[in-house]
Motif scaffolding. Structure first.
Motif, PDB file in Angstrom:
ATOM      1  N   GLU A   2       0.802  -1.248  -0.031  1.00  0.00           N
ATOM      2  CA  GLU A   2       0.153   0.085  -0.040  1.00  0.00           C
ATOM      3  C   GLU A   2       0.949   1.275  -0.067  1.00  0.00           C
ATOM      4  N   LEU A   3       2.051   1.260   0.445  1.00  0.00           N
ATOM      5  CA  LEU A   3       2.834   2.337   0.559  1.00  0.00           C
ATOM      6  C   LEU A   3       3.656   2.740  -1.007  1.00  0.00           C
ATOM      7  N   PHE A   4       3.487   1.722  -1.795  1.00  0.00           N
ATOM      8  CA  PHE A   4       3.866   2.058  -3.232  1.00  0.00           C
ATOM      9  C   PHE A   4       2.952   1.833  -4.335  1.00  0.00           C
ATOM     10  N   SER A   5       2.727   2.790  -5.149  1.00  0.00           N
ATOM     11  CA  SER A   5       1.985   2.461  -6.269  1.00  0.00           C
ATOM     12  C   SER A   5       2.795   1.868  -7.523  1.00  0.00           C
ATOM     13  N   GLY A   6       3.997   2.343  -7.647  1.00  0.00           N
ATOM     14  CA  GLY A   6       4.848   1.747  -8.726  1.00  0.00           C
ATOM     15  C   GLY A   6       5.329   2.943  -9.590  1.00  0.00           C
ATOM     16  N   LYS A   7       4.625   3.940  -9.097  1.00  0.00           N
ATOM     17  CA  LYS A   7       5.112   5.460  -9.970  1.00  0.00           C
ATOM     18  C   LYS A   7       5.960   6.201  -9.453  1.00  0.00           C
ATOM     19  N   GLN A 123      11.559  -5.935  -2.743  1.00  0.00           N
ATOM     20  CA  GLN A 123      11.666  -6.770  -3.972  1.00  0.00           C
ATOM     21  C   GLN A 123      10.500  -6.683  -4.791  1.00  0.00           C
ATOM     22  N   ARG A 124       9.390  -6.825  -4.185  1.00  0.00           N
ATOM     23  CA  ARG A 124       8.099  -6.528  -4.613  1.00  0.00           C
ATOM     24  C   ARG A 124       7.939  -5.120  -5.582  1.00  0.00           C
ATOM     25  N   ALA A 125       8.209  -4.274  -4.703  1.00  0.00           N
ATOM     26  CA  ALA A 125       8.299  -2.841  -5.186  1.00  0.00           C
ATOM     27  C   ALA A 125       9.171  -2.723  -6.526  1.00  0.00           C
ATOM     28  N   SER A 126      10.481  -3.417  -6.348  1.00  0.00           N
ATOM     29  CA  SER A 126      11.467  -3.378  -7.542  1.00  0.00           C
ATOM     30  C   SER A 126      10.862  -3.948  -8.602  1.00  0.00           C
ATOM     31  N   ALA A 130       8.738   1.715 -12.457  1.00  0.00           N
ATOM     32  CA  ALA A 130       8.693   2.135 -13.923  1.00  0.00           C
ATOM     33  C   ALA A 130      10.241   2.230 -14.589  1.00  0.00           C
ATOM     34  N   ASP A 131      11.050   2.519 -13.812  1.00  0.00           N
ATOM     35  CA  ASP A 131      12.532   2.643 -14.368  1.00  0.00           C
ATOM     36  C   ASP A 131      13.536   1.882 -13.931  1.00  0.00           C
ATOM     37  N   ALA A 132      14.682   1.760 -14.676  1.00  0.00           N
ATOM     38  CA  ALA A 132      15.902   1.140 -14.112  1.00  0.00           C
ATOM     39  C   ALA A 132      16.534   1.766 -13.015  1.00  0.00           C
TER      40      ALA A 132
END
Length: 161
Positions: A2-7, A123-126, A130-132
């Motif tokens: 929930e802390l991370f959207s991936g953006k 690890q899941r957030a990585s 969105a980018d390297a």
């Protein structure tokens, strides 16, 4: 997650990680003053000190990623919500695991659980980053959590028996 959207940017993740480390440090300090057993209190204090080192490493990573120097106070001002490294609050961890806070084994087991949750989180957030640059920063944070886990396992091997 929930802390991370991936953006989020790499910088955003580092700031969140810093806050999670700070939340864990505060938890350990709080427990050090609450437990009756001197050995347990000492261990909590030692764990709190280690979190400060983790924060210092995150500040170094921030400089590496952004090229900018940041102070702990700057990061602390940007922390949004109090949570521990695995993303749960203190109360959630305590209610989930019901540790005996005067037991060295339970304290170490709780700390290892928190570090394992943090490793999984980064690890899941990585994987969804969105980018390297962001993926690399998250993997470095995950690697640090893996090192924390190993330290706790080694400590348990030497001190619990």
């Amino acid at each position: 997650m929930e802390l991370f959207s991936g953006k989020e940017s790499a910088e955003d993740y580092i700031v969140v990680a810093f806050g999670l480390e700070d939340g864990l440090r505060e938890f350990y300090l709080s427990m050090a003053s609450q437990v009756q057993d001197e050995g347990a209190s000492s261990l909590f204090s030692k764990l709190a000190d280690i979190e400060v080192l983790h924060q210092d490493r995150l500040l170094g990573l921030y400089k590496k990623v952004t090229g900018e120097q940041a102070e702990k106070e700057d990061f602390a001002a940007r922390v949004a919500a109090p949570a521990l490294e695995g993303g749960m609050t203190t109360e959630e961890y305590l209610s989930r695991f019901h540790p005996d806070m005067n037991s060295i084994t339970d304290i170490l087991s709780l700390a290892m659980s928190i570090e394992a949750q943090a490793l999984d989180l980064y690890q899941r957030a990585s994987f969804q980053a969105a980018d390297a640059k962001t993926r690399d920063a998250l993997q470095q944070i995950a690697d640090e959590e893996r090192t924390h886990l190993q330290y706790l396992a080694d400590y348990m091997d030497k001190n619990v028996g």
